[in-house]
Scaffold this motif. Structure first.
Motif, mmCIF file in Angstrom:
data_model
loop_
_atom_site.group_PDB
_atom_site.id
_atom_site.type_symbol
_atom_site.label_atom_id
_atom_site.label_comp_id
_atom_site.label_asym_id
_atom_site.label_seq_id
_atom_site.Cartn_x
_atom_site.Cartn_y
_atom_site.Cartn_z
ATOM 1 N N CYS A 461 49.857 45.938 33.421
ATOM 2 C CA CYS A 461 50.296 45.642 34.779
ATOM 3 C C CYS A 461 49.101 45.273 35.638
ATOM 4 C CB CYS A 461 50.990 46.871 35.380
ATOM 5 S SG CYS A 461 52.455 47.372 34.454
ATOM 6 N N SER A 462 49.384 44.468 36.632
ATOM 7 C CA SER A 462 48.340 44.092 37.576
ATOM 8 C C SER A 462 48.126 45.232 38.560
ATOM 9 C CB SER A 462 48.733 42.831 38.340
ATOM 10 O OG SER A 462 48.870 41.756 37.449
ATOM 11 N N SER A 463 46.904 45.325 39.044
ATOM 12 C CA SER A 463 46.563 46.331 40.034
ATOM 13 C C SER A 463 46.123 45.626 41.304
ATOM 14 C CB SER A 463 45.425 47.225 39.526
ATOM 15 O OG SER A 463 44.244 46.458 39.334
ATOM 16 N N PRO A 464 46.233 46.283 42.461
ATOM 17 C CA PRO A 464 45.828 45.634 43.715
ATOM 18 C C PRO A 464 44.384 45.148 43.699
ATOM 19 C CG PRO A 464 47.059 47.659 44.148
ATOM 20 C CD PRO A 464 46.801 47.634 42.680
ATOM 21 N N GLU A 465 43.524 45.810 42.918
ATOM 22 C CA GLU A 465 42.117 45.406 42.889
ATOM 23 C C GLU A 465 41.881 44.188 41.993
ATOM 24 O OE1 GLU A 465 43.163 48.433 42.095
ATOM 25 O OE2 GLU A 465 42.737 49.544 43.957
ATOM 26 N N HIS A 466 42.816 43.870 41.115
ATOM 27 C CA HIS A 466 42.602 42.780 40.168
ATOM 28 C C HIS A 466 43.802 41.808 40.180
ATOM 29 C CE1 HIS A 466 40.074 46.102 38.682
ATOM 30 N NE2 HIS A 466 39.208 45.120 38.406
ATOM 31 N N ILE A 467 44.170 41.383 41.345
ATOM 32 C CA ILE A 467 45.279 40.429 41.460
ATOM 33 C C ILE A 467 44.766 39.034 41.128
ATOM 34 C CG2 ILE A 467 46.869 39.307 43.068
ATOM 35 C CD1 ILE A 467 47.112 41.947 44.523
ATOM 36 N N LYS A 468 45.453 38.404 40.197
ATOM 37 C CA LYS A 468 45.103 37.035 39.836
ATOM 38 C C LYS A 468 46.006 36.067 40.628
ATOM 39 C CE LYS A 468 43.707 38.261 35.130
ATOM 40 N NZ LYS A 468 43.946 38.036 33.692
#
Length: 881
Positions: A461-468
């Motif tokens: 899952c994506s995290s707020p710190e690593h949004i692509k």
């Protein structure tokens, strides 16, 4: 030049960002120096787990720039705070706060924002956008260029070194195109709330672009539908000299093509040269004959045009407004503009309510938002006071004349356009854009497979710190939600489903203008309440704007050579053609049995036309026929009364009586030809004509033979000649010659008789009812036989013309037959070439002329002697040699 420099700078900064990310250098500090001047350090910021960017044109008065091409351009900060754009900015802030309070949307995650001012300048929009997506930039230590004397500013910073994965903004289509191209390599989504250029719908060129405003294709189509529906065929156009204006005019022209609407003029105006362009446009509008003016510009541009028109007292034009200025409070509240712009009919972005937004605006106060420089500027401008700087505790206003604010100033309970949320249009688009971003983030950050085993193929899952941004853009494409107001919201590629309001500017008692909703546009359906519109003329009648008045029924359009199709002349339809609609391009020919009425608007049955007793020609011919019969009767009476006189007895009184009777029949048979033809009248008229003239010419022929026989019998050896021409033989000869004509007529009328028929070949308002000759041979035989008898009689009479006698009847017969033959020889070509009922008139004339010729030539000299020269009516005189 500044466009090129801006593009180069933007690419350089972008390459640094891309390289830094590709190398995994998250802490890389991007250093860049702006050579355009700074848009300002002011921004509106709220921290959060995910920061989204906002870009608004909060100021609208750019500084003048001299392009002398000897140094790099430098721009000073803009002035003129735009209250509408300020409201849009707070709509974004309100939507973020509302989302953060919503436990079902982005739960456990705080959404933040950073909003910058682009001032409507392309270089500053690029610089601000790249600052938002590129990360921190703390300093700029580049040595000053010798060609550039401007001081350097501190670059813009993003909060916490965190880049924004999504940008909301670009109020203009041109700026949106530039930003979309620049941000495309990074796949950063751009959601515009006001860029409506149709070109931005091209996903191959702008895959990262989205918008919450319909494409201008639909707006231009709606305005074209308005012009067509209201029958405005002659329109002028003023447009912004950019992608927004040019493409809107292009779509409008495509939509009106072939619909009878033309543009008299197209005037472009440019923001940088608006004063000069506004004067030119006002002069063009004043001189034009078009009374309806289509305007695709920003409200600040058209305001300049309106002010120029007000100077020239041009107040009778009907303006058709695009959504860019149709709801502008700045224009509606201007008393000078109201003199020119009353009755404006415009297409507006669909209005929607945002519950709680008005209360949010009214509770804004610099005390609660000390870092909001935009609110500070608004506050000082609206309340006319200076706020105390939060650090130095000194007045922050540059104007020393302004008093300090008391702190009691408030937006609660005041009437001001800034807090008016009765018609939220663009602000609602901003609101939708934030919610679209929130739903895309929610979809991206949701982890339905969080409990999956570690070895599974399901991606993490994506995290707020690593949004692509690429993944966020994919989720934006799939957004399909229901707004807080119950409306379905989704993207059709880059576009938003087209919905518009139709508005009208109407005068209020205060002298300003008010906005009245008079219709709507849903997709391609236009709903308009014409009775609610207040027109620029003050009348309830739709203004007329045409190059040429529409051609009335009974006429057709004739285009003028070298002029638009809307400029034309009206030509009446030809005889037998009609046009029953207004503005008909062609006249339609009536069916064969019909003809056009006097106005050329309808086909009516052709009137039956025949030689009647009521018309002048019929009365004349009837009078001539009856007069001939009366004269013949009078001659007959004279001959009966003087039948014992030598003159009557010498001229074979029995044949004379029979000849007078046949002449009377000839006169009377012409009456059968007058009146409406019927089956029996058609048969009887030709039979009566043929037999009457057959009898008449037979009598003349026998008379001539008798004359020749009498004088021949006087010669020696010819005494017995008269026994062959006694009274019995004379009567038998007449009967024989007449019977031949009777037989010809009987055969003709039994095999192929004339029949009443309507002659539709003649193109006129009347259709002739005539006795059509079914057999030309029969008619020719009847005429031919009469001609044969007449020629024989003429020949014999000509041979007997010089016989010795005081009264030689052969001379009279010769003259009468010459007239007879001349009349009937002339009859043939006249009969063939005469139209309609005049065919019958020619035949009657020939009958009467030949009858009068016989009557006068043969009997007039005899009556003259009998009545006026009785001394010559003696045997002695007749026997004298």
């Amino acid at each position: 030049m500044w466009n090129l420099l801006g593009f180069v700078f933007a690419l350089s900064l972008l390459l640094l960002c891309v390289v830094g990310r590709a190398m995994g250098l998250d802490g890389l500090q991007v250093t860049g120096c702006s050579r355009w001047g700074a848009p300002g350090n002011r921004s509106l910021f709220q921290d959060g787990d995910v920061i989204i960017g906002g870009l608004f044109s909060l100021h609208y008065i750019p500084s003048a720039v001299e392009q002398d091409f000897t140094k790099l351009p430098h721009y000073k900060p803009c002035t003129g705070l735009d209250l509408q754009s300020l409201k849009y900015m707070y709509a974004m802030a309100f939507a973020v706060e509302e989302i953060n309070c919503n436990s079902s949307l982005l739960p456990g995650l705080k959404l933040g924002y950073r909003i910058l001012d682009s001032c409507g300048r392309y270089p500053w929009a690029l610089q601000s956008a790249l600052s938002l997506v590129g990360g921190d930039a703390h300093s700029c230590s580049t040595t000053a260029s010798p060609l550039h004397s401007a001081t350097y500013e501190q670059p813009l910073e993003t909060a916490g070194g965190q880049v924004v994965p999504l940008l909301i903004g670009a109020a203009s289509s041109t700026t949106a195109m530039m930003l979309s191209r620049i941000l495309r390599p990074l796949s950063v989504p751009l959601i515009s709330f006001l860029a409506s250029c149709p070109c931005l719908s091209d996903r191959s060129k702008f895959p990262n672009f989205f918008r919450t405003i319909p494409s201008d294709v639909y707006q231009a189509q709606a305005m074209a539908q308005l012009a067509i529906r209201l029958q405005w065929t002659w329109v002028g156009a003023v447009h912004a000299n950019n992608d927004y204006g040019q493409l809107a005019i292009q779509v409008f022209q495509e939509e009106i093509q072939g619909k009878g609407v033309c543009l008299e003029f197209i005037e472009p105006v440019h923001r940088q040269t608006i004063v000069r362009d506004a004067k030119r446009a006002a002069l063009t509008i004043q001189a034009a004959t078009a009374r309806v003016i289509l305007v695709f510009t920003w409200y600040t541009d058209i305001k300049k045009v309106f002010l120029e028109l007000a100077k020239r007292n041009v107040t009778d034009r009907q303006f058709l407004a695009s959504e860019a200025w149709s709801t502008s409070d700045d224009l509606l509240q201007d008393h000078t503009v109201s003199k020119v712009a009353s009755g404006v009919l415009g297409v507006a972005i669909r209005s929607s309510a945002i519950p709680g937004f008005e209360n949010y605006l009214r509770h804004l106060h610099p005390t609660y938002h000390p870092d909001d420089e935009f609110l500070r500027e608004f506050w000082e401008k609206e309340f006319g006071c200076s706020l105390v700087d939060k650090f130095s505790h000194s007045p922050s206003s540059p104007s020393a004349s302004l008093p300090l604010c008391s702190g009691m100033e408030s937006l609660e309970g005041v009437q001001h356009p800034f807090v008016d949320t009765s018609q939220l249009r663009v602000a609602y688009n901003v609101y939708l854009a934030v919610y679209a971003a929130a739903h895309a983030l929610h979809s991206l950050l949701s982890c339905p497979n969080r409990d999956s085993p570690p070895g599974s193929n399901i991606s993490a899952c994506s995290s707020p710190e690593h949004i692509k941004p690429m993944e966020l853009m994919q989720h934006l494409n799939k957004v399909n939600v229901i707004t807080p107001h119950g409306e379905m919201f989704y993207f059709q590629g880059a576009d938003f489903p087209p919905k518009y309001d139709l508005v009208n500017w109407q005068k209020s008692p205060e002298g300003t203008l008010k906005l009245v909703l008079i219709g709507r546009v849903d997709g391609f359906d236009l709903h308009l309440n014409e009775s609610a519109i207040q027109w620029s003329t003050g009348s309830n009648q739709v203004p007329v704007s045409v190059c040429s008045e529409r051609c009335p029924p009974g006429t057709r359009v004739a285009n003028r050579k070298g002029e638009p199709v809307c400029c034309f002349d009206c030509f009446p339809c030809a005889d037998g053609e009609i046009s029953n609609t207004t503005g008909s391009l062609h006249c339609e020919r009536c069916p064969v049995a019909f003809w056009s009425n006097a106005d050329r608007t309808a086909c009516i049955p052709r009137q039956l036309d025949f030689l009647s007793f009521n018309e002048t020609l019929g009365i004349t011919l009837t009078t001539a026929a009856v007069s001939g019969a009366i004269v013949t009767t009078a001659v007959l009476v004279v001959f009966l009364y003087y039948r014992q006189t030598p003159l009557v007895r010498a001229n074979n009184s029995e044949l004379s009586f029979l000849l007078l009777l046949s002449l009377k029949l000839c006169f009377l048979c012409s009456l059968v030809f007058i009146g409406r033809p019927s089956v029996w009248s058609c048969r009887f008229q030709q039979a009566a004509f043929g037999i009457s003239f057959g009898l008449c010419v037979s009598c003349l022929l026998v008379k001539t033979i008798v004359v020749l026989a009498v004088f021949r019998s006087a010669r020696p050896g010819a005494e017995g000649l008269m026994k062959w021409f006694g009274p019995g033989q004379q009567r038998g000869s007449i009967c024989f010659f007449t019977c031949i004509q009777v037989i010809i007529c009987a055969i003709w009328l039994s095999l192929s008789p004339p029949m009443p028929q309507r002659d539709l070949g003649f193109r006129g308002s009347k259709v002739t009812v005539e006795c059509a000759m079914e057999s030309v041979v029969g008619f020719s035989l009847v005429l031919g036989y009469i001609g044969l008898l007449a020629c024989t009689c003429l020949l014999l009479a000509f041979l007997a013309r010089k016989l010795p006698d005081n009264f030689n009847e052969a001379k009279l017969i010769t003259f009468s037959m010459l007239i007879f033959c001349a009349v009937w020889v002339a009859f043939v070509p006249a009969y063939v070439s005469s139209p309609g009922k005049y065919v019958v008139a020619v035949e009657i004339f020939a009958i009467l002329a030949s009858s009068y010729g016989l009557l006068l030539c043969i009997f007039a000299p005899k009556c003259f002697i009998i009545l006026l020269r009785p001394e010559k009516n003696t045997k002695k005189h007749l026997m004298a040699r």
